[in-house]
Structure formats: structure tokens, C-alpha cells
Design a protein around this motif. Structure first.
Motif, short mmCIF file in Angstrom:
data_model
loop_
_atom_site.label_atom_id
_atom_site.label_comp_id
_atom_site.label_asym_id
_atom_site.label_seq_id
_atom_site.Cartn_x
_atom_site.Cartn_y
_atom_site.Cartn_z
N SER A 223 -16.58 -14.09 -31.23
CA SER A 223 -17.15 -14.99 -32.79
C SER A 223 -17.43 -14.94 -33.52
CB SER A 223 -17.82 -16.27 -31.99
OG SER A 223 -18.95 -16.42 -31.05
N VAL B 77 -14.28 -21.35 -34.70
CA VAL B 77 -15.64 -23.06 -33.45
C VAL B 77 -15.54 -22.42 -32.19
CG1 VAL B 77 -15.83 -25.33 -32.12
CG2 VAL B 77 -14.48 -24.94 -34.62
N VAL C 165 -24.68 -20.92 -26.12
CA VAL C 165 -24.73 -22.01 -27.84
C VAL C 165 -25.80 -21.81 -28.56
CG1 VAL C 165 -24.84 -24.66 -28.23
CG2 VAL C 165 -23.44 -23.79 -26.34
N GLU C 166 -27.01 -21.54 -28.33
CA GLU C 166 -28.22 -21.15 -29.32
C GLU C 166 -28.12 -20.10 -30.10
OE1 GLU C 166 -33.05 -21.15 -29.16
OE2 GLU C 166 -31.56 -21.97 -27.21
N ASN D 150 -25.05 -20.21 -32.33
CA ASN D 150 -25.15 -20.86 -33.98
C ASN D 150 -26.95 -20.19 -34.32
OD1 ASN D 150 -23.93 -22.60 -33.58
ND2 ASN D 150 -25.45 -23.60 -32.03
N ASN D 151 -27.72 -19.44 -33.69
CA ASN D 151 -28.65 -18.59 -34.90
C ASN D 151 -28.52 -17.70 -35.03
OD1 ASN D 151 -30.84 -20.68 -34.04
ND2 ASN D 151 -31.43 -19.01 -31.87
N ALA E 88 -24.75 -17.08 -36.50
CA ALA E 88 -24.17 -17.34 -37.57
C ALA E 88 -25.04 -17.52 -38.91
CB ALA E 88 -23.17 -18.58 -37.07
N ALA E 89 -26.12 -18.68 -38.58
CA ALA E 89 -26.94 -19.39 -39.20
C ALA E 89 -27.90 -17.98 -39.88
CB ALA E 89 -28.04 -19.97 -39.16
N LYS F 227 -19.39 -21.85 -35.57
CA LYS F 227 -19.99 -22.68 -34.97
C LYS F 227 -20.52 -23.11 -33.25
CE LYS F 227 -19.12 -27.73 -35.54
NZ LYS F 227 -19.06 -28.85 -35.41
N ALA F 228 -21.07 -23.05 -32.89
CA ALA F 228 -21.00 -23.22 -31.18
C ALA F 228 -21.54 -24.55 -31.37
CB ALA F 228 -21.75 -22.02 -30.78
N ILE F 229 -20.36 -24.98 -30.15
CA ILE F 229 -21.10 -26.11 -29.18
C ILE F 229 -21.02 -26.25 -27.32
CG2 ILE F 229 -20.64 -28.00 -30.88
CD1 ILE F 229 -18.07 -28.86 -29.20
#
Length: 369
Positions: free
Chosen positions: A166, A179, A188-189, A192-193, A195-196, A203-205
Motif C-alpha cells: 500500500s 484501502v 495499521v498505525e 496510517n502514519n 500516509a499522513a 487508509k488502513a483499518i
């Protein structure tokens, strides 16, 4: 004992159908290398089959194992090899593309950026049977999806992502949206970090694919990619989830399947499932496309009864073939509900030990994303 007898004995010990040709491939691998993991890689047969063949050769004094775990033919073994007309295996793989048939010259910047961005990636842990692929493999996956028209401007679903595909996809600037559905909170964390920090459309869930797909993502994506566990139950559920996420005819799915934990009989049953139940076409199977970095906990997670197995690998031996499937008119995903299934252990699994039961609690340690 002749080659046929060895094959029959392996089947008796493992419960895995073994042919004379399988034995010949292991003998050919041994003729070319004394290192167990190189033989596993060369033979392209389930781990336990390779181990049992070598153990039988050792018990019949056709090979010997030294203190370092190196395997060599005895004089009797050399005579057996020659009389069976078996030659050492030769490798004709293209060193430039590592057999993928994909040039990475156009992705040099991505290769460098990906390594820089993921230098602090979470360590692979035994809890989820993690083991991530090499950077060149990740780039190869991006190139393959892009070359088939399945990435640029598309919405990509990644089911499990210790490989960080991803992040690479986001860095490439090609997909419209990515996603990630991942069971490991650390990943996941982390995703997302990243990506930001880098402004990636990713986005990870948190998600366990035994649970129903979030309703907002049913029929949402153009492409999915995953590295599924390799019991038939898990393969069916994982493919079902990915296909349930696709939006219609002409969408694509990418996934790896090994020969180390999946015999050709399992491949056949799985292919029938794909074509018959899910109504997709298999458009590509690229042998040994995915090369995995050796994981630290390997030796503690596998059988320890053979000395030649408990040897640290000296190459990236664990590999899988890359499949691409494409949805046809009338393709099917699966009913979107929770489905309990056996994820981790069957007779062909790397951690399976013939004659020994596997503690149900221990299974939790061996989820493959």
C-alpha cells in the motif's frame, strides 16, 4: 529402496501424495546443493515432503549430514544418482528480473524512496506468521498491476499488508485510493502514519478476513491484492472477500501461492474453485515472482527433529508464484457474513509436524496476512 519405494514411504509418513518425479526433483536439487533451504527452493515441493525424502536418503545411507547441517551424497548415493540418470539442477533464471519478466528501470526512484520511507518498518513477528517480501518484489507487484491496467486511477484493496504494498502504491502516485484491511494493530498505525506524513491516498483499518467485509466496501474496488494463508478453507474465504470487494466485470485480483506449502493437487483444487465457484479467469501465473526476506523466528516455528532443517538459510528461499485473476460476467464473491475457518495448519503447512497434534491455542500464533 528404489525411487518408487521412497515416494511410497514419504506418502506413508506425511499423508501427502508423492510421485517418483517428486523424489527425482529433490535428488536433482541435492546434486546441485548441499544446503537444505536451497534444495527446498529448487525442488518446488511441500516442505515436509522434501524433508522426509532427505531423511529417508539419510536413513538408507545414500546421503550424510555433517555437523553444520550440510547434506552430501555417500559413494552409494552417487552410484544411486548415476544409475537413476539424475543430473544436478541448473538454474536458468534471468538475473536482471529474477524471473519475473518485468524490468524495474522505470521504477528506480520508487525503489529508493520505498526503502527510505519504510526503513523503520515493524519487525515481522510470529504472532501473525509474518514474513515480508523484498523491495524488488514490491516494485515488481506495482509494475505488474500497472502494466495490466489495474492500478493507475484505480481503487485498490490490500488484504493484509506486512509487505507494505500500500505504501509503495501510494508513493507511485498511480492509484486513486488504497484501502488496507490488516489484523496487526502495529501495521495499521504504521501505514496510517506514513500516509499522513507523505500525503498518500492510503487508509488502513483493522480487519480479520474471517469477519464480514465492511458494507461500505462491498463492490467498491477495481483491484485487490493479498498474500493468503494456504489451507483450502482460508484460500476460499480470502478470495471470497477480495472478490466481494470488486465492483464488477473486468476487475482484477492478485495473490501469491507457494509450492512450499501447497502441492499441485492443492493448486488444482484451488483453481477449480476459482474458475467454477467464483467465475473468474486465471490470466497469469508467474513462477517464483515473490521473494520473501528470511524471518527471524523461522527455526523456532518449524520441526526440529532433523538436523539438516535446523540450519539458518543463506538465500531468500521462501517464494511464491504470482496469480492474476480477472472477473467475468456473472462472477461471484461470497455471502458477506462471518466465516470461521482453519487458517493455518494442514498437512502441507510449514509448521505441520507429522504424527503430532497442533495445540489450538498455538494456532493463533500462525496467522498469515
Amino acid at each position: 529402496m528404489d525411487i518408487k519405494g521412497i515416494a511410497e514411504e514419504v506418502y506413508r509418513r506425511t499423508g501427502i501424495e508423492t510421485t517418483e518425479r517428486d523424489v527425482e526433483k529433490v535428488l536433482s536439487g541435492l546434486a546441485g546443493s548441499s544446503h537444505f533451504w536451497e534444495v527446498v527452493c529448487a525442488a518446488r515441493k511441500p516442505f515436509s515432503v522434501v524433508a522426509e525424502i532427505i531423511e529417508i536418503l539419510k536413513q538408507t545411507k545414500l546421503v550424510k549430514v555433517d555437523e553444520q547441517g550440510d547434506i552430501s551424497f555417500t559413494p552409494e548415493g552417487m552410484e544411486f544418482l548415476n544409475s537413476s540418470r539424475i543430473a544436478p539442477r541448473k538454474d536458468y533464471t534471468c538475473p536482471a528480473c529474477e524471473g519475473r519478466g518485468i524490468g524495474l528501470e522505470k521504477l528506480k526512484e520508487l525503489l529508493q524512496k520505498f526503502d527510505e520511507v519504510t526503513a523503520d518498518r515493524p519487525k515481522a513477528i510470529i504472532d501473525y506468521d509474518q514474513g515480508f517480501v523484498t523491495t524488488r518484489t514490491v516494485a515488481g507487484r506495482i509494475a505488474l498491476m500497472a502494466g495490466r491496467g489495474d492500478l493507475e486511477g484505480k481503487k485498490l484493496l490490500v488484504l493484509g499488508d506486512d509487505d507494505l504494498v500500500s505504501v509503495a502504491a501510494g508513493l507511485s502516485g498511480m492509484p486513486a485510493e488504497v484501502v488496507v484491511m490488516e489484523i496487526d494493530d502495529r501495521l495499521v498505525e504504521y501505514i496510517n502514519n506514513k500516509a499522513a506524513k507523505f500525503g498518500l491516498p492510503v487508509k488502513a483499518i483493522k480487519y480479520d478476513f474471517r469477519e464480514k467485509l465492511p458494507e461500505e466496501y462491498v463492490g467498491y474496488f477495481h483491484t485487490f491484492t493479498t498474500d493468503p494463508p494456504e489451507t483450502l478453507e482460508a484460500l476460499e474465504v480470502c478470495m471470497g472477500r477480495g472478490l466481494t470487494g470488486l465492483s464488477g466485470e473486468g476487475c482484477a485480483g492478485y495473490f501469491g501461492l507457494t509450492r512450499t506449502e501447497a502441492s499441485l493437487k492443492k493448486w488444482n483444487l484451488f483453481q477449480q474453485l476459482l474458475v467454477g465457484k467464483f467465475k473468474v479467469a486465471i490470466t497469469d501465473i508467474i513462477d517464483d515472482f515473490n521473494h520473501y526476506v528470511n524471518w527471524d523466528y523461522l527455526l523456532e516455528s518449524i520441526r526440529d527433529d532433523y538436523t539438516f532443517v535446523q540450519v539458518k538459510p543463506r538465500l531468500n528461499w521462501y517464494r511464491s508464484s504470482m496469480y492474476r485473476i480477472e472477473t467475468l460476467s456473472g462472477f461471484k464473491g461470497m455471502e458477506n457474513r462471518s466465516v470461521p475457518c482453519e487458517l493455518y495448519v494442514d498437512k502441507e503447512a510449514l509448521i505441520y509436524r507429522p504424527g503430532k497434534s497442533v495445540d489450538k491455542e498455538k494456532k493463533v500464533r500462525y496467522i498469515k496476512n
